[in-house]
Scaffold this active site. Structure first.
Site, PDB file in Angstrom:
ATOM      1  N   LEU A   1      23.963   8.497  -6.501  1.00 33.18           N
ATOM      2  CA  LEU A   1      25.997   8.647  -6.112  1.00 33.18           C
ATOM      3  C   LEU A   1      25.450  10.157  -5.204  1.00 33.18           C
ATOM      4  O   LEU A   1      24.555  10.950  -4.581  1.00 33.18           O
ATOM      5  CB  LEU A   1      26.617   9.468  -7.061  1.00 33.18           C
ATOM      6  CG  LEU A   1      26.423   8.674  -8.948  1.00 33.18           C
ATOM      7  CD1 LEU A   1      27.268   9.354  -9.394  1.00 33.18           C
ATOM      8  CD2 LEU A   1      27.147   7.180  -7.712  1.00 33.18           C
ATOM      9  N   ALA A   2      26.567   9.957  -4.868  1.00 31.71           N
ATOM     10  CA  ALA A   2      27.220  10.950  -3.225  1.00 31.71           C
ATOM     11  C   ALA A   2      26.836  12.287  -3.803  1.00 31.71           C
ATOM     12  O   ALA A   2      25.988  12.926  -3.272  1.00 31.71           O
ATOM     13  CB  ALA A   2      28.512  10.878  -2.791  1.00 31.71           C
ATOM     14  N   GLU A   3      26.804  12.467  -5.632  1.00 28.65           N
ATOM     15  CA  GLU A   3      26.683  13.754  -5.932  1.00 28.65           C
ATOM     16  C   GLU A   3      26.827  13.818  -6.794  1.00 28.65           C
ATOM     17  O   GLU A   3      27.257  13.233  -7.500  1.00 28.65           O
ATOM     18  CB  GLU A   3      27.753  15.412  -5.515  1.00 28.65           C
ATOM     19  CG  GLU A   3      27.408  16.097  -4.604  1.00 28.65           C
ATOM     20  CD  GLU A   3      27.007  16.643  -3.736  1.00 28.65           C
ATOM     21  OE1 GLU A   3      25.801  16.814  -2.974  1.00 28.65           O
ATOM     22  OE2 GLU A   3      27.510  15.250  -2.118  1.00 28.65           O
ATOM     23  N   THR A   4      25.680  14.990  -7.784  1.00 30.33           N
ATOM     24  CA  THR A   4      25.457  14.868  -8.760  1.00 30.33           C
ATOM     25  C   THR A   4      25.359  16.656  -8.941  1.00 30.33           C
ATOM     26  O   THR A   4      25.332  17.396  -8.954  1.00 30.33           O
ATOM     27  CB  THR A   4      24.117  14.367  -9.724  1.00 30.33           C
ATOM     28  OG1 THR A   4      24.146  12.800  -9.417  1.00 30.33           O
ATOM     29  CG2 THR A   4      24.216  14.922 -11.369  1.00 30.33           C
TER      30      THR A   4
END
Length: 263
Positions: A44-47
């Site tokens: 994902l774009a961010e974790t």
């Protein structure tokens, strides 16, 4: 080891819009390589990873893209606030201590949330190589913030939507966030954000980008309350306010997946 995680669409009012982020609570920090491997697995774009804190914050917070740890991520902070406040109904706000962006706060705002980020106003700077990589010619001005945020101001929303970057050229600059922005057709401002150097060609809805462009637009438009639309494929609407050295972003969150990692 079992690690619970929640995937949240942030700056969204329904599933599959806004910007997805995974939120993983930990008792203590794992090795950085393990955190990065989990983020790569999520893709994902961010974790976001959080651990309990003491003193001036409720939790410590770190964010990872599939390839690196970032300085600040707004949408994954909003998602982290959504998860914490959903579990701890006695709280009306939660404060996160971060390593490079200071203390960030998420507060309940009706059925939505208000996210407080530092106001990182950009300064004028020529960016000819960025402009060339974006493939735009009708540039109004260019600006820069030392945390590696480049801003290219275009004349109107149509120009923002037409922008077709050369992602390979942009990636060569490293972990930069490049933002194109203009006056919006139905909102005060419109924007798009690109971070191919962090394995994110186009970010769907970017809180940190608004920490940079909202102070610029507030000064240019002469008011501290604005509406914004990030014109990605998923898209996202934000309410934006400048308050001293803070930018306050309003938006909703929707939980879409709950599960666990087995390590």
């Amino acid at each position: 080891m079992r690690l619970n995680f929640t995937q949240v669409d942030a700056f969204a009012d329904r599933p599959f819009t806004g910007n997805p982020a995974a939120v993983i609570p930990l008792d203590s920090w794992l090795e950085d390589a393990t955190l990065q491997a989990i983020a790569q697995e999520n893709n994902l774009a961010e974790t976001a990873f959080i651990i309990p804190a003491t003193g001036d914050a409720d939790y410590e917070l770190r964010w990872f893209t599939p390839t690196l740890e970032v300085v600040m991520c707004g949408h994954a902070t909003l998602a982290s606030g959504h998860v914490v406040l959903g579990q701890r109904r006695e709280l009306d706000r939660v404060r996160f201590r971060t390593r490079q962006a200071g203390i960030l706060e998420v507060a309940r705002r009706g059925s939505d949330y208000a996210l407080a980020l530092p106001a990182w106003a950009p300064s004028p700077k020529p960016l000819p190589e960025i402009v060339a990589a974006l493939g735009v010619s009708d540039v109004v001005e260019t600006r820069w913030h030392e945390r590696d945020y480049s801003v290219v101001v275009l004349p109107d929303e149509a120009a923002v939507r037409r922008c077709a970057p050369d992602f390979r050229r942009l990636a060569a600059f490293g972990d930069w966030l490049t933002i194109v922005t203009a006056p919006g057709a139905s909102t005060d401002i419109v924007c798009r954000a690109f971070a191919p150097g962090a394995a994110i060609d186009e970010d769907p809805v970017t809180g940190s980008a608004h920490a940079v462009i909202v102070p610029y637009w507030a000064e240019r438009l002469g008011r501290n309350r604005l509406t914004s639309f990030q014109a990605s494929a998923r898209g996202g609407h934000l309410g934006c306010t400048t308050e001293g050295d803070r930018v306050i972003l309003e938006g909703g969150c929707v939980t879409v997946i709950e599960g666990s990692f087995l390590l």
